[in-house]
Design a protein around this motif. Structure first.
Motif, short mmCIF file in Angstrom:
data_model
loop_
_atom_site.label_atom_id
_atom_site.label_comp_id
_atom_site.label_asym_id
_atom_site.label_seq_id
_atom_site.Cartn_x
_atom_site.Cartn_y
_atom_site.Cartn_z
N ALA A 168 0.89 -1.32 -0.18
CA ALA A 168 -0.11 -0.10 0.08
C ALA A 168 1.01 1.27 0.16
O ALA A 168 1.92 1.16 0.61
CB ALA A 168 -0.91 0.04 1.08
N SER A 169 0.34 2.07 -0.74
CA SER A 169 1.09 3.39 -0.74
C SER A 169 0.30 4.70 -0.77
O SER A 169 -0.77 4.63 -1.14
CB SER A 169 2.04 3.46 -2.07
OG SER A 169 2.78 4.78 -2.30
N ALA A 170 0.84 5.65 0.01
CA ALA A 170 -0.04 6.84 -0.19
C ALA A 170 -0.17 7.68 -1.11
O ALA A 170 -0.92 8.46 -1.67
CB ALA A 170 0.60 8.01 1.13
N ARG A 171 0.91 7.32 -2.33
CA ARG A 171 1.07 8.19 -3.47
C ARG A 171 0.55 6.98 -4.58
O ARG A 171 0.93 5.82 -4.33
CB ARG A 171 2.38 8.36 -3.77
CG ARG A 171 3.04 9.51 -3.24
CD ARG A 171 4.52 9.80 -3.28
NE ARG A 171 5.31 10.68 -2.61
CZ ARG A 171 6.29 11.13 -2.42
NH1 ARG A 171 7.16 10.47 -3.51
NH2 ARG A 171 6.86 11.93 -1.70
N PRO A 172 -0.34 7.42 -5.69
CA PRO A 172 -0.56 6.31 -6.52
C PRO A 172 0.53 5.94 -7.45
O PRO A 172 1.42 6.63 -7.63
CB PRO A 172 -1.54 7.23 -7.66
CG PRO A 172 -1.16 8.66 -7.23
CD PRO A 172 -0.69 8.54 -5.85
N TYR A 173 0.30 4.75 -7.98
CA TYR A 173 1.18 3.87 -8.72
C TYR A 173 1.16 4.33 -10.05
O TYR A 173 -0.08 4.75 -10.47
CB TYR A 173 1.10 2.45 -8.38
CG TYR A 173 2.00 1.73 -7.17
CD1 TYR A 173 3.11 1.82 -7.07
CD2 TYR A 173 0.90 1.39 -6.25
CE1 TYR A 173 3.75 1.23 -5.97
CE2 TYR A 173 1.59 1.07 -5.08
CZ TYR A 173 2.94 0.88 -4.81
OH TYR A 173 3.22 0.44 -3.57
N ARG A 174 2.14 4.41 -10.83
CA ARG A 174 2.02 4.86 -12.41
C ARG A 174 3.04 3.88 -12.83
O ARG A 174 4.21 3.47 -12.40
CB ARG A 174 2.31 6.18 -12.60
CG ARG A 174 3.84 6.73 -12.20
CD ARG A 174 3.82 8.21 -12.53
NE ARG A 174 5.36 8.43 -12.02
CZ ARG A 174 6.35 8.45 -12.78
NH1 ARG A 174 6.33 7.86 -13.84
NH2 ARG A 174 7.54 8.97 -12.18
N PRO A 175 2.96 3.58 -14.45
CA PRO A 175 3.93 2.68 -14.99
C PRO A 175 5.06 3.62 -15.12
O PRO A 175 4.84 4.78 -15.21
CB PRO A 175 3.18 2.52 -16.30
CG PRO A 175 2.28 3.50 -16.41
CD PRO A 175 1.73 3.98 -14.91
#
Length: 467
Positions: A168-175
């Protein structure tokens, strides 16, 4: 009575002998692949609707029915690309192949790119390639197949689309980049596994060469300070001169060379530093089964079966005066050396069951060649090879290789008409690989006299002869 007993015994023996074969055919005939394959496709995905049920195509294993899927709400992700077709959703679940991705909310799930899927809270890597299920043992697989054929159990998951949950991350994942990478701008993940200390802002794919073509590597990365093979950190610092490569069709052997010290890595495995620097002998791969490396201590190669770097022998190119006539033929003016790929197969009659025994890459010395310099007469159309003359003898130096059933890298041309046909192909453009094979079978191209001076060999099995 004795005759009847004899035939009874023979019949029982035949039945017992035939049972394994019947069992094998029974197990192999368990998939209704053709019927499902004609079902209705869900977009460009791996999924089909057949007779009201949803099926997922898992390469090497056929179709799996998704019993938990809701056909009415089932839909593929609209990715617009090949990547992402291995996942789908309905009102209940998100699927990776035929498996459910836990805790991923289908209503919020979206495709990020690079085989990553997220609902904003949970994020998964779902590979676009199926792999063998290493957790399923052979005996378990066999028993599950029997149960499946008897309608007493599910189809065994011999192959699957692997998936990995990201933390889990407070920042969104991106490719990240155009490989199987993702980032939350603090950490980087390769196929869902963290690349320790990698810096997403500076991460890049290293250049990779193969058969003269250079493109970004799918295996090696660097961020200005550190170097990685997939998600594994390598024990060297980044440098603009780092170079990665593959030789021919040796797809499972990605190499990296560090020109600063001449060290070589195959994947994450370093060669022995005691023999560095290493110099690659054969950049082209059509007449070899191994990448050969020259050092001050001899010729070395990576053995895929022992997973060790092994010494093949002394370096016959030690003089350093050799020039390349073709990617596989070399001369120093006194002698000519050439590379050759060779396979050894066992026959079932030898008690081994048949199959591939070993693959070798040989360095051979040309024998019986006339005196005089090598003179290039021209190239064969399509890049099949070149025609040369040494003294009064003509030679064809091949670049097709064993995959085109041309097993030698050098042939003696036995008549002038054959040489004219090969050279004239640049004008006529009328030549095929079948023509080369026909010339060999017809005795127009002959393997010249030679002697093996070095052999790199990988054994795949042992062969026992029964006397």
């Amino acid at each position: 009575m004795q005759k009847r007993a004899k035939w009874t015994v023979i019949t029982l023996v035949l039945i017992i002998a035939a049972l394994p074969m019947f069992l094998l055919f029974w197990l192999m005939d368990g998939d209704d692949f053709a019927a499902v394959d004609h079902g209705q496709s869900y977009g460009n995905s791996i999924y089909k609707n057949h007779q009201g049920g949803v099926y997922a195509a898992v390469p090497s294993n056929g179709y799996y029915r998704l019993d938990q899927a809701d056909p009415a709400s089932f839909q593929a992700f609209d990715t617009g690309a090949f990547d992402g077709r291995q996942a789908a959703r309905d009102q209940r679940h998100v699927y990776c192949g035929n498996q459910v991705l836990p805790d991923l909310k289908p209503a919020l799930a979206r495709y990020l790119g690079n085989s990553y899927f997220s609902d904003g809270a949970a994020t998964y890597f779902c590979s676009m390639h199926s792999v063998r299920n290493e957790e399923l043992g052979m005996l378990d697989e066999f028993w599950q197949k029997i149960l499946y054929r008897a309608d007493a159990g599910p189809k065994p998951q011999t192959y699957l689309y692997p998936f990995v949950a990201l933390p889990a991350s407070a920042r969104p994942y991106r490719p990240l980049l155009d490989s199987e990478l993702a980032t939350d701008d603090a950490r980087v993940y390769y196929r869902g596994r963290e690349m320790p200390q990698a810096q997403p802002a500076s991460l890049r794919r290293l250049p990779a060469g193969r058969d003269g073509d250079v493109r970004p590597s799918d295996d090696f990365f660097a961020d200005g300070r550190r170097v990685y093979f997939h998600e594994q950190l390598l024990p060297l610092s980044d440098d603009p001169a780092l170079y990665t490569f593959m030789v021919g069709d040796l797809y499972r052997q990605p190499y990296l060379r560090d020109p600063r010290d001449g060290m070589v890595y195959v994947g994450a495995q370093p060669f022995d530093a005691a023999h560095a620097p290493y110099r690659l002998l054969n950049e082209q791969g059509r007449h070899v089964y191994h990448a050969l490396f020259a050092t001050k201590d001899g010729i070395y190669f990576y053995n895929t079966q022992t997973r060790q770097v092994e010494r093949a022998g002394d370096d016959p190119f030690v003089s350093g005066a050799y020039i390349e006539l073709s990617p596989y033929v070399y001369t120093d003016g006194r002698q000519t050396l050439f590379l050759r790929a060779q396979e050894s197969w066992a026959r079932s009659s030898r008690g081994s069951g048949g199959g591939l025994v070993s693959r070798s890459t040989l360095i051979n010395r040309l024998e019986g060649a006339p005196d005089g310099n090598w003179k290039k007469l021209g190239a064969v159309y399509h890049g099949f090879g070149t025609v040369w003359q040494k003294g009064d003898t003509l030679y064809y130096l091949d670049e097709l290789g064993p995959t085109q059933l041309v097993s030698n890298s050098i042939y003696q041309i036995l008549d002038r008409g054959t040489a004219d046909f090969l050279l004239r192909s640049q004008e006529t453009r009328q030549i095929t690989a079948a023509d080369i094979r026909k010339l060999i079978r017809g005795g127009k191209l002959a393997v010249p006299q030679h002697e093996a001076v070095l052999e790199a060999k990988t054994r795949y099995r042992k062969v026992f002869s029964i006397f």
